[in-house]
Design a protein around this motif. Sequence first.
Motif, PDB file in Angstrom:
ATOM      1  N   TYR A 148       9.506 -55.916 -18.946  1.00  9.36           N
ATOM      2  CA  TYR A 148       9.213 -55.645 -20.352  1.00  9.36           C
ATOM      3  C   TYR A 148       9.703 -56.811 -21.208  1.00  9.36           C
ATOM      4  O   TYR A 148      10.762 -57.376 -20.971  1.00  9.36           O
TER       5      TYR A 148
ATOM      6  N   ARG B 223      11.041 -53.892 -26.745  1.00 13.41           N
ATOM      7  CA  ARG B 223      11.364 -52.472 -26.662  1.00 13.41           C
ATOM      8  C   ARG B 223      10.597 -51.719 -27.737  1.00 13.41           C
ATOM      9  O   ARG B 223      10.233 -52.290 -28.757  1.00 13.41           O
TER      10      ARG B 223
ATOM     11  N   PRO C 110       8.237 -45.551 -24.324  1.00 14.65           N
ATOM     12  CA  PRO C 110       8.761 -46.424 -23.264  1.00 14.65           C
ATOM     13  C   PRO C 110       7.714 -46.965 -22.299  1.00 14.65           C
ATOM     14  O   PRO C 110       7.790 -48.124 -21.880  1.00 14.65           O
TER      15      PRO C 110
ATOM     16  N   ILE D 146       6.359 -51.605 -20.875  1.00 14.98           N
ATOM     17  CA  ILE D 146       6.606 -52.149 -19.534  1.00 14.98           C
ATOM     18  C   ILE D 146       5.311 -52.226 -18.742  1.00 14.98           C
ATOM     19  O   ILE D 146       4.394 -51.420 -18.940  1.00 14.98           O
TER      20      ILE D 146
ATOM     21  N   ASP E 158      17.599 -45.465 -18.187  1.00 15.68           N
ATOM     22  CA  ASP E 158      16.542 -46.480 -18.064  1.00 15.68           C
ATOM     23  C   ASP E 158      15.501 -46.307 -19.159  1.00 15.68           C
ATOM     24  O   ASP E 158      15.019 -47.288 -19.744  1.00 15.68           O
TER      25      ASP E 158
ATOM     26  N   THR F 277      16.918 -47.483 -22.362  1.00 15.19           N
ATOM     27  CA  THR F 277      16.966 -48.949 -22.397  1.00 15.19           C
ATOM     28  C   THR F 277      15.626 -49.520 -22.858  1.00 15.19           C
ATOM     29  O   THR F 277      15.573 -50.498 -23.610  1.00 15.19           O
ATOM     30  N   LEU F 278      14.541 -48.892 -22.435  1.00 11.43           N
ATOM     31  CA  LEU F 278      13.213 -49.353 -22.856  1.00 11.43           C
ATOM     32  C   LEU F 278      12.956 -49.091 -24.339  1.00 11.43           C
ATOM     33  O   LEU F 278      12.248 -49.857 -24.993  1.00 11.43           O
ATOM     34  N   THR F 279      13.542 -48.023 -24.864  1.00  9.74           N
ATOM     35  CA  THR F 279      13.352 -47.721 -26.289  1.00  9.74           C
ATOM     36  C   THR F 279      14.391 -48.406 -27.172  1.00  9.74           C
ATOM     37  O   THR F 279      14.295 -48.358 -28.397  1.00  9.74           O
TER      38      THR F 279
ATOM     39  N   GLY G  12      13.091 -53.736 -15.206  1.00  8.04           N
ATOM     40  CA  GLY G  12      13.695 -52.416 -15.256  1.00  8.04           C
ATOM     41  C   GLY G  12      14.391 -52.034 -13.960  1.00  8.04           C
ATOM     42  O   GLY G  12      14.198 -52.653 -12.912  1.00  8.04           O
TER      43      GLY G  12
ATOM     44  N   ILE H 201       7.031 -44.061 -15.740  1.00 10.56           N
ATOM     45  CA  ILE H 201       7.900 -43.944 -16.913  1.00 10.56           C
ATOM     46  C   ILE H 201       7.496 -42.732 -17.755  1.00 10.56           C
ATOM     47  O   ILE H 201       8.343 -41.980 -18.248  1.00 10.56           O
TER      48      ILE H 201
END
Length: 325
Positions: free
Chosen positions: A6, A9, A13, A17, A45, A48-50, A63, A309
């Motif tokens: 990714y 962010r 989510p 990615i 996880d 973390t993406l958001t 990721g 995801i």
Amino acid sequence: MLKAEYQHRGKVPQDVIEAVELTLPALPAGQVLVKVLAAPINPSDVLTLTGEYGMLPPLPAIGGNEGVGRVEQLGEGVSNLKVGQTVLLPVGSGTWVTHLHAPANKLIPLPDADPQQLAMMTINPPTASLLLSEFVDLKPGDWVIQNAANSGVGGYLIQLAKLRGFKTINVVRRESAIAEVKAEGGDVVLVDGPDLPKRVREATGGAPVMLGIDAIGGAATDHLAASLGEGGTLVNYGLMSGQPCQVSAASFVFRDVTLRGFWLAKWFQKATPADQFKVFGELTQLIAAGKLKARVAATFDISQIKQAIAAAASGERGGKILIVP
């Protein structure tokens, strides 16, 4: 070879990615080439993406924070590992990949057991174990109450509590989750609500509950606090509701309830190597023997990372989502 990468962010989510081609350089001395066998998707996880987690890697990033793999090639000077050996991947090494290079001295050899179960041992099982041991000196027969009981940590906590002789009150947010938590071995399973303390007292015969474990925040925290006995300790380790923890002054003032926080990353920073070895040694043996396990809802290939995801972020799945390259 593929990696789930990714570049930014965002609120959704799965939108940030994607699976892209992976090219690894020549294998450096002291490192090994590992084929990833399985890597879970944890709530941390997704956060973390958001961008909502407490520790965010620099971008762009790959990721995945935990997993297991099989050694496929040894770099120059590596003598502590063998080709074909199953190993635990270093925490935070970007495990949503088909292959990776890793320092040989950071890889932990694992017994010959189910790689999908071993892949989930770095975060949720030690969290559950430490929540049971670090805050209250529990004795066999004592009660523990937790919410998010159908979560990954919740399932491990039920199993570990039973192995240690503790009894669990397990709180869920929907009726449909009751059966799976009972099947996990939960002694009492209740749906959350304002009258939770009354139902807890009925279920335990009025026995004091001295440890509460909260993963949700908001009003759910208050429901657990009000269910504890005098002098009880409530530990928060998550904020699934997205709301700050709420606790009535009555719990603090009249019943001397204590609210604490727990983050495994902080424990890793402070724990001695001997402490870490003790915790992970026990967990590895239990998982390898099949005495400690987690439900797996579905598995996905790296090429399906967006679907994986989305599945992990959904609220009504019946187990963990795994990346299985």
